[in-house]
Design a protein around this motif. Structure first.
Motif, PDB file in Angstrom:
ATOM      1  N   UNK A 120       1.557  25.780   1.597  1.00 29.78           N
ATOM      2  CA  UNK A 120       0.163  26.024   1.968  1.00 29.78           C
ATOM      3  C   UNK A 120      -0.346  25.018   2.994  1.00 29.78           C
ATOM      4  N   UNK A 121       0.504  24.049   3.361  1.00 27.07           N
ATOM      5  CA  UNK A 121       0.122  23.083   4.378  1.00 27.07           C
ATOM      6  C   UNK A 121      -0.358  21.759   3.837  1.00 27.07           C
ATOM      7  N   UNK A 122      -0.319  21.592   2.519  1.00 24.53           N
ATOM      8  CA  UNK A 122      -0.720  20.320   1.925  1.00 24.53           C
ATOM      9  C   UNK A 122       0.519  19.455   1.786  1.00 24.53           C
ATOM     10  N   UNK A 123       0.394  18.305   1.168  1.00 22.37           N
ATOM     11  CA  UNK A 123       1.538  17.415   1.013  1.00 22.37           C
ATOM     12  C   UNK A 123       1.529  16.774  -0.363  1.00 22.37           C
ATOM     13  N   UNK A 124       2.680  16.210  -0.738  1.00 20.43           N
ATOM     14  CA  UNK A 124       2.845  15.674  -2.087  1.00 20.43           C
ATOM     15  C   UNK A 124       2.358  14.235  -2.153  1.00 20.43           C
ATOM     16  N   UNK A 125       1.049  14.059  -2.207  1.00 23.76           N
ATOM     17  CA  UNK A 125       0.473  12.724  -2.197  1.00 23.76           C
ATOM     18  C   UNK A 125      -0.098  12.309  -3.546  1.00 23.76           C
ATOM     19  N   UNK A 126      -0.203  13.247  -4.450  1.00 28.54           N
ATOM     20  CA  UNK A 126      -0.861  12.943  -5.720  1.00 28.54           C
ATOM     21  C   UNK A 126      -0.091  11.982  -6.614  1.00 28.54           C
ATOM     22  N   UNK A 127       1.247  12.126  -6.781  1.00 32.64           N
ATOM     23  CA  UNK A 127       1.951  11.247  -7.711  1.00 32.64           C
ATOM     24  C   UNK A 127       1.810   9.775  -7.330  1.00 32.64           C
ATOM     25  N   UNK A 128       1.646   8.937  -8.333  1.00 31.34           N
ATOM     26  CA  UNK A 128       1.477   7.504  -8.086  1.00 31.34           C
ATOM     27  C   UNK A 128       2.648   6.927  -7.304  1.00 31.34           C
ATOM     28  N   UNK A 129       3.852   7.445  -7.561  1.00 33.21           N
ATOM     29  CA  UNK A 129       5.024   6.903  -6.879  1.00 33.21           C
ATOM     30  C   UNK A 129       4.944   7.155  -5.377  1.00 33.21           C
ATOM     31  N   UNK A 130       4.358   8.277  -4.971  1.00 32.44           N
ATOM     32  CA  UNK A 130       4.236   8.564  -3.553  1.00 32.44           C
ATOM     33  C   UNK A 130       3.265   7.596  -2.901  1.00 32.44           C
ATOM     34  N   UNK A 131       2.154   7.324  -3.562  1.00 28.32           N
ATOM     35  CA  UNK A 131       1.193   6.361  -3.008  1.00 28.32           C
ATOM     36  C   UNK A 131       1.848   4.988  -2.871  1.00 28.32           C
ATOM     37  N   UNK A 132       2.698   4.629  -3.846  1.00 26.97           N
ATOM     38  CA  UNK A 132       3.384   3.343  -3.782  1.00 26.97           C
ATOM     39  C   UNK A 132       4.338   3.296  -2.598  1.00 26.97           C
ATOM     40  N   UNK A 133       5.007   4.413  -2.348  1.00 18.74           N
ATOM     41  CA  UNK A 133       5.917   4.485  -1.209  1.00 18.74           C
ATOM     42  C   UNK A 133       5.180   4.318   0.107  1.00 18.74           C
ATOM     43  N   UNK A 134       4.051   4.991   0.239  1.00 18.62           N
ATOM     44  CA  UNK A 134       3.279   4.903   1.477  1.00 18.62           C
ATOM     45  C   UNK A 134       2.817   3.472   1.707  1.00 18.62           C
TER      46      UNK A 134
END
Length: 221
Positions: A120-134
């Motif tokens: 749908x054009x969104x991205x997988x930013x919700x999980x805490x691990x993803x925020x940590x990676x960024x």
């Protein structure tokens, strides 16, 4: 119309397991499987899927190089698969244009949800691990990126677009941004689209990275 998906992983059991889960959904069709990065790129070229689930560590061509080629040469959204929540290659994959990543032990429902969200054009930013990676990505790359990305880059944005970008970087969804700004979700989607277009960014993941690199937000803020 069904969402078309290619699943690429060198482990047959993982590959077939993900394919079975996705194919069981009424709105998702797995159009091909691939056992290495080269096969994944070829499958995308042949079938033009909406989403590519791509293992990072594969023979012949690794997932990182495959992600670069797919993101540069097609509109297919790439989701990286890894067994490690802090895999070095994930950082590079985000820069290559991947829309996010999943751990291979992802729950069935989360896997299906991820495919739909990314398509749908969104991205997988919700999980805490993803925020940590960024956040960690920015710490590692900031020095090198300083010569290429400066706060002045955001001068092309309106004050409201900067505000929306800041909220994106903090992990807010379109609905949450709309509630905070007292506007409709459609208006938020327009602002997000304008941000991506003006900054020459592929998706929300790259928008978040840009917000960190320019100092608009800082890790932990």
């Amino acid at each position: 119309m069904s969402l078309r998906v290619v699943v690429a992983d060198d482990q047959e059991l993982v590959r077939s397991g993900f394919s079975m889960i996705l194919d069981a959904q009424p709105d998702i069709e797995v159009v091909a499987e691939a056992g290495d990065g080269a096969e994944a790129v070829a499958a995308v070229e042949r079938h033009a899927p909406d989403v590519l689930l791509l293992d990072i560590r594969m023979p012949v061509m690794d997932g990182l190089e495959a992600a670069r080629r797919v993101c540069a040469g097609s509109a297919c959204k790439v989701v990286m698969l890894t067994t490690f929540d802090l895999d070095e290659y994930v950082y590079e994959a985000l820069y290559a244009g991947a829309s996010g990543f999943l751990l291979k032990d992802v729950r069935r429902d989360d896997l299906v949800h991820a495919v739909r969200v990314v398509a749908a054009g969104d991205s997988l930013l919700a999980p805490a691990v993803t925020r940590r990676l960024v956040a960690d990505l920015v710490r590692r790359r900031r020095a090198r990126a300083a010569e290429e990305v400066t706060p002045g880059r955001l001068d092309v944005l309106t004050a409201r677009e900067v505000e929306v970008l800041r909220m994106l970087a903090r992990g807010l969804t379109n609905a949450e941004i709309a509630t905070t700004l007292f506007v409709s979700e459609h208006t938020v989607k327009t602002h997000v689209s304008n941000v991506l277009s003006k900054l020459g960014l592929r998706d929300r993941v790259q928008a978040v990275i840009c917000a960190y690199e320019t100092g608009l937000v800082t890790p932990g803020s």
